[in-house]
Design a protein around this motif. Sequence first.
Motif, short mmCIF file in Angstrom:
data_model
loop_
_atom_site.label_atom_id
_atom_site.label_comp_id
_atom_site.label_asym_id
_atom_site.label_seq_id
_atom_site.Cartn_x
_atom_site.Cartn_y
_atom_site.Cartn_z
N PHE A 145 0.88 -1.17 0.00
CA PHE A 145 0.00 0.00 0.00
C PHE A 145 0.91 1.21 0.00
O PHE A 145 1.81 1.32 0.84
N ASP A 146 0.69 2.14 -0.93
CA ASP A 146 1.59 3.29 -1.08
C ASP A 146 0.84 4.60 -0.86
O ASP A 146 0.20 5.12 -1.78
N GLY A 152 -1.37 0.71 -5.01
CA GLY A 152 -0.59 -0.40 -4.49
C GLY A 152 -0.60 -1.56 -5.46
O GLY A 152 -1.06 -1.44 -6.60
#
Length: 195
Positions: A145-146, A152
């Motif tokens: 998860f970014d 992500g």
Amino acid sequence: MTTAPDDARRDALLHQAIRELVECMDDTLPGTFEITKEGIVHDMRAPAGPHELTTLRVRKRLEKVMPDELVAHTGTPDVENQAEGILRHPDVMVIAEADMEVEGSFDPRALVAAIEVVSRSNPDNDWVSKMRDYPLLGVPVYVIFDPRTGSGAVFTDIHPTPSGPRYATRKEFVYGEDVTIGEWTIATQDLPRYA
């Protein structure tokens, strides 16, 4: 290539020395420390904010849909493969509660999935270094998860390559879409972004 017994013993002693150094630094310096093939990774991420809130929300959403014998664990210990000289600490580990009944580090092959929330201070640790280490450790599902981008990816299907084991399948998602992690689907709406 086979490793001679003396080489294996030297590598094990080196890993143990690095591990002891990491344990000493963990108590005195901010951030987290992990061991890779290249050496020690120091992540200076702040312990609060979007990173921790994302970790919390992902953990809670997973635990609502998984069977009771599995947990989305966010604490210690680390996962470690001494033979490979790798010690990692996923933000969320999907693991059977029974596989947590061990002394020391968890066996990375016991993980159902490793989930990372990208750190603002060291994104390559998640996107590059852990992308190499998790398939080498045998973790079948790796999810990123970014919060920098609101997106992500889910990586699965470990296969051999000349550079070592790698994930063959990459499924990208953007925040707001549902994401499937292993056998379970969770929402990604309301996950925070870095400002």
